[in-house]
Design an enzyme around this catalytic site. Sequence first.
Site, PDB file in Angstrom:
ATOM      1  CG  HIS A  52      40.926  -7.549  17.503  1.00 53.19           C
ATOM      2  ND1 HIS A  52      40.870  -7.520  16.131  1.00 53.19           N
ATOM      3  CD2 HIS A  52      42.190  -7.159  17.839  1.00 53.19           C
ATOM      4  CE1 HIS A  52      42.033  -7.119  15.651  1.00 53.19           C
ATOM      5  NE2 HIS A  52      42.853  -6.900  16.675  1.00 53.19           N
ATOM      6  CD  GLU A  54      35.070  -7.746  16.290  1.00 51.85           C
ATOM      7  OE1 GLU A  54      34.703  -7.012  15.361  1.00 51.85           O
ATOM      8  OE2 GLU A  54      36.144  -7.574  16.919  1.00 51.85           O
ATOM      9  CB  CYS A  82      40.014  -7.765  11.483  1.00 50.67           C
ATOM     10  SG  CYS A  82      40.409  -8.848  12.889  1.00 50.67           S
ATOM     11  CB  CYS A  85      37.302 -10.620  14.557  1.00 49.46           C
ATOM     12  SG  CYS A  85      38.348  -9.774  15.771  1.00 49.46           S
TER      13      CYS A  85
END
Length: 155
Positions: A52, A54, A82, A85
């Site tokens: 992801h 992040e 999420c 993250c």
Amino acid sequence: MYEKKYLLMAINEAKKGVKKKHGGPFGAVLLVDGKIFKAHNMVLTDHDPTRHAEIRVISKACKKLKKEKLKNAVLYSSTEPCPMCLSAIHWAGIDTVYYSTEIEDADKAGFDEINLHADKIIKLAKLKMKVIGGLERKKGLEAFELLKKTKLKRY
């Protein structure tokens, strides 16, 4: 302190990821020690569900700065982080996050989201983290609109 230009950079990273078919419409910008780090989602390219935006931007900064903790850093994300993250953000010592679109936007776009908002996680875990969302929402939704025009796989 919120600065619009960094959130717009994160949204542009999200669009870049979609255009290159690297992953979903998710981008992040991290400001730490006077440096700017950028990343977008690369789940599809790397065949790795943890890639992801992040996570990638935290990883880049830590590696470059040779630090495990990023105190006084500010993270800008195109979409609400999420739970995975948000945990990484906490463990990296980042205490301020600004984001544009909501986790429901990713869910509506066909991504397999855990529909648990950051503010709820922060409250439950008693974290000392400031997370402010819904900023530049119209602009943030452009990444999801771009996604609709592609045949990018949802995961």
